[in-house]
Design an enzyme around this catalytic site. Structure first.
Site, PDB file in Angstrom:
ATOM      1  N   HIS A 607       0.847  -1.035   0.041  1.00  0.00           N
ATOM      2  CA  HIS A 607      -0.081   0.164   0.024  1.00  0.00           C
ATOM      3  C   HIS A 607       0.931   1.405   0.093  1.00  0.00           C
ATOM      4  O   HIS A 607       2.024   1.263   0.403  1.00  0.00           O
ATOM      5  CB  HIS A 607      -1.040  -0.169   1.157  1.00  0.00           C
ATOM      6  CG  HIS A 607      -0.292   0.467   2.472  1.00  0.00           C
ATOM      7  ND1 HIS A 607      -0.143   1.712   2.827  1.00  0.00           N
ATOM      8  CD2 HIS A 607       0.316  -0.663   3.409  1.00  0.00           C
ATOM      9  CE1 HIS A 607       0.442   1.697   4.045  1.00  0.00           C
ATOM     10  NE2 HIS A 607       0.882   0.429   4.671  1.00  0.00           N
ATOM     11  N   CYS A 608       0.287   2.494  -0.571  1.00  0.00           N
ATOM     12  CA  CYS A 608       0.946   3.831  -0.341  1.00  0.00           C
ATOM     13  C   CYS A 608      -0.183   4.670   0.323  1.00  0.00           C
ATOM     14  O   CYS A 608      -0.729   4.114   1.441  1.00  0.00           O
ATOM     15  CB  CYS A 608       1.330   4.119  -1.643  1.00  0.00           C
ATOM     16  SG  CYS A 608       0.106   4.092  -3.065  1.00  0.00           S
ATOM     17  N   SER A 609      -0.816   5.410  -0.266  1.00  0.00           N
ATOM     18  CA  SER A 609      -1.658   6.313   0.557  1.00  0.00           C
ATOM     19  C   SER A 609      -3.112   5.872  -0.306  1.00  0.00           C
ATOM     20  O   SER A 609      -4.190   5.465   0.536  1.00  0.00           O
ATOM     21  CB  SER A 609      -1.487   7.672   0.084  1.00  0.00           C
ATOM     22  OG  SER A 609      -2.410   8.553   0.762  1.00  0.00           O
ATOM     23  N   THR A 615       1.963   2.041  -5.177  1.00  0.00           N
ATOM     24  CA  THR A 615       1.910   0.541  -5.173  1.00  0.00           C
ATOM     25  C   THR A 615       1.896  -0.182  -6.453  1.00  0.00           C
ATOM     26  O   THR A 615       2.575  -1.072  -6.496  1.00  0.00           O
ATOM     27  CB  THR A 615       0.468   0.280  -4.547  1.00  0.00           C
ATOM     28  OG1 THR A 615       0.384   1.115  -2.948  1.00  0.00           O
ATOM     29  CG2 THR A 615       0.037  -1.046  -4.415  1.00  0.00           C
TER      30      THR A 615
END
Length: 691
Positions: A607-609, A615
């Site tokens: 995950h990222c944001s 991602t």
């Protein structure tokens, strides 16, 4: 003209194979066998006559050995066995078109029936299911439901016989064996049972929890007792089997040949349209499929349309309007159609890929060697790659977002415009029986190199979804979490602090406790060793958490938010990627016999944001690098297209798409696939409007 010539050449090959198969059987004194039955065995072995004959011999030997030649389905004890409903064929299919068979363990009592009777009940129904060309083409998913079963319900020898028969003595492609809710006492015999299965098939045998079942079979195709949406109508299915059996006997008296190959409409074929499978949910719909001559209407109930097409590049499905066409998968050759009426037609089919087939090449093409990739980048330069990305980004989504848009789920999405597809979403266990939306999390499965559902792409958890996030990690068996964002960036919260940041710190989210055993900070990333505890059972699992801290939002490592040399800082990312791989291997080794899924281990959560830009970039690079190691070639574009078909809008910016190409070249140089990767002039004529 060339396409037509190739098609007729393949068609001639199949006709000759069928004729050879029948002639050789006749020479061995096997008796009169119909052409349709011959095709059934050839289909199961990709028209390899030698292997099809071996399957035939094993099939006949199994039937004689287990007393499966003569059936009395309307007399006790077989009649009583069938009526228990312990084994049934569902009136639905999985996303690839495979038929679904369910054996309910808690209905089986070894002391009250014999192996012969139980096997007869299984084969009697399988024979009817396999009359469908769609089932022959797409195969069979076998679900062994152990929910609420006890040790007295389990018969190791019978299980071994069924699995042995399906893997080498029955003319059906066994796509998967899913063992649902296996109790602890099952683990020891299961380890032994796996020894009887070939290594290739062993990767198709999975022990899963009820929530994990949705990763293999769409919820819309499952009955309610397995977390699905429809009621099992075993009585109607048995009535259909009865009619089919009687018709088959009558036909055999007329023709002198027992033909097991009567086209069945009980399980409706999955007919993709533009990559979308539409599920009929209206029992009165004109599209509902009639069940034989009984007048009973069968339908596929379930969710709104979901895609099963892993490649948006393939849109021609070779279906001929009014003709009832079914595709024959010839393995390493193009697919062709066999029609029950009408004409033969060539076409291209994009079925869902198996674990073994889930290579980037399966989605994108033959791939490029590093040298070919370097030559192409020198030719098209940055502007060409940006134009290529813009074309990919302009395509509409290939699925729906109905669950993500439900009022009770909207608040669980970090961003209102970043939603997760219905067809590939991760289903959590339903914590509230009165609220089906408690199974929702903004997360999608994404395939890796030769591994289905290798990753879970998700958003940065919100405080209100911390418990859902750790529930997903626990239920999916995840041992590695990859985080490619910081908690705060440019003064904005990008992700909640869902894990303890300091060594010795502890957090609790619902029934899950998370302890940080160790935290090691590097220049570009931070590695945390976490201990995850399920408080209700006090079970413990170690989880590796890797956070890459020098990757700007909307940008690439070292490349800023736009422009610049996107591959300038690829080396730290590549090192981080290797750490992730080693952590997955260690985690898999620690799980030991507790993990019975894919040989590469549980899904890696990334995950990222938003869970799409950084991602998607990490997934693309990791998948392409794995394929490069295995095949000496990779396909960045095809991989991106495949990922976007499972996690919408992945690879968010053109610079991220460019970075994937440049980083892969750097990976090739580091690992000796290229001596150097000189791209002088690559940034010339840079498009200033490339964001």
């Amino acid at each position: 003209m060339k396409m037509e010539t190739a098609f007729f050449r393949r068609l001639l090959k199949y006709i000759r194979a069928t004729k050879t198969f029948l002639n050789e059987l006749s020479e061995t004194g096997a008796g009169c066998v119909s052409r349709a039955t011959a095709i059934k065995f050839l289909l199961a072995r990709k028209f390899d006559v030698g292997r099809a004959h071996a399957l035939w011999r094993q099939h006949e030997a199994t039937r004689r050995r287990e007393g499966l030649n003569k059936f009395e389905p309307f007399e006790v004890p077989l009649k009583s066995e069938l009526e228990t409903g312990k084994f049934t064929i569902l009136p639905t299919r999985d996303a690839t078109g495979a038929a679904i068979a369910v054996f309910t363990a808690n209905k089986h009592f070894p002391s009250q029936t014999t192996h012969q009777t139980t096997l007869q009940g299984v084969v009697y129904q399988l024979d009817v299911a396999l009359q469908s060309l769609e089932t022959q083409r797409a195969g069979l998913v076998f679900i062994y439901d152990m929910t609420d079963s006890k040790y007295t319900n389990f018969d190791y020898e019978l299980s071994q016989k069924i699995l042995t028969m399906l893997k080498g003595g029955y003319p059906a492609k066994l796509k998967k064996v899913l063992i649902v809710t296996a109790p602890l006492w099952f683990k020891a015999p299961f380890r032994i049972l796996r020894l009887f299965v070939r290594e290739k098939l062993r990767e198709r045998v999975h022990t899963v929890s009820a929530p994990q079942l949705g990763a293999h079979v769409p919820r819309s195709s499952l009955p309610k007792q397995l977390g699905g949406l429809h009621d099992t109508d075993h009585t109607t299915w048995l009535e259909y089997c009865k009619n089919s059996y009687i018709n088959n006997i009558q036909n055999s008296k007329l023709d002198g040949v027992i033909d097991e190959y009567v086209i069945s409409n009980h399980i409706p074929p999955v007919e993709p349209q533009n990559g979308i499978i539409e599920h009929q949910s209206d029992m009165t719909s004109d599209r509902a499929v009639r069940l034989g001559d009984t007048g009973t209407k069968m339908h596929i109930s379930g969710d709104p349309p979901y895609t099963c097409d892993p490649s948006p590049l393939r849109h021609s499905h070779g279906y001929n309007g009014d003709t009832k066409s079914r595709h024959i998968n010839s393995g390493d050759e193009d697919d062709i159609d066999i029609s029950t009426r009408g004409t033969w037609s060539s076409g291209e089919l994009s079925p869902g890929l198996s674990d073994e087939e889930c290579a980037a090449g399966g989605a994108g093409g033959a791939g490029e060697t590093p040298a070919a990739l370097l030559a192409r980048l020198r030719l098209v330069r940055r502007r060409g790659l940006v134009a290529e990305y813009d074309e990919i980004r302009s395509r509409p989504p290939v699925g729906t977002f109905h669950n993500a848009k439900l009022p009770s789920n909207l608040a669980k999405n970090r961003y209102t415009d970043v939603l997760c597809y219905d067809h590939s979403r991760v289903l959590l266990s339903q914590t509230d029986p009165d609220d089906p939306t408690t199974d929702y999390i903004n997360a999608n499965y994404v395939d890796g190199y030769k591994q289905k559902n290798a990753y879970i792409c998700t958003q940065g958890p919100l405080p209100k979804t911390f418990g859902d996030f750790w529930r997903m990690v626990w239920e999916q068996g995840t041992v590695v979490i990859v985080m490619t964002t910081r908690v705060m960036e440019r003064g904005r919260v990008k992700c909640g602090q869902y894990w303890p940041a300091a060594a010795g710190a502890r957090q609790q989210h619902g029934p899950y406790a998370v302890l940080a055993e160790d935290v090691i900070q590097h220049d570009d990333y931070t590695i945390s060793s976490l201990v995850l505890t399920e408080l209700r059972t006090e079970q413990v699992r170690r989880v590796w958490h890797g956070q890459y801290t020098r990757w700007p939002d909307y940008g690439v490592p070292g490349g800023g938010g736009g422009g610049g040399a996107a591959g300038a800082r690829a080396l730290p990312v590549l090192r981080f990627m290797q750490l992730v791989r080693r952590a997955q291997q260690r985690g898999l080794a620690e799980l030991g016999d507790a993990w019975a899924g894919h040989s590469k281990g549980p899904p890696i959560v990334v995950h990222c944001s938003a869970g799409i830009g950084r991602t998607g970039t990490f997934l693309t690079l990791d998948t392409c690098a794995a394929r490069l190691e295995a095949e000496g070639a990779a396909d960045v574009r095809g991989t991106v297209e495949r990922i976007r078909s499972q996690r919408a809008h992945s690879i968010q910016m053109p610079d991220q798409y460019v970075f994937c190409h440049l980083a892969l070249l750097e990976y090739a140089v580091i690992n000796g696939y290229l001596e150097s990767a000189d791209l002088t002039g690559f940034d010339d004529e840079n498009d200033e409007e490339s964001e």
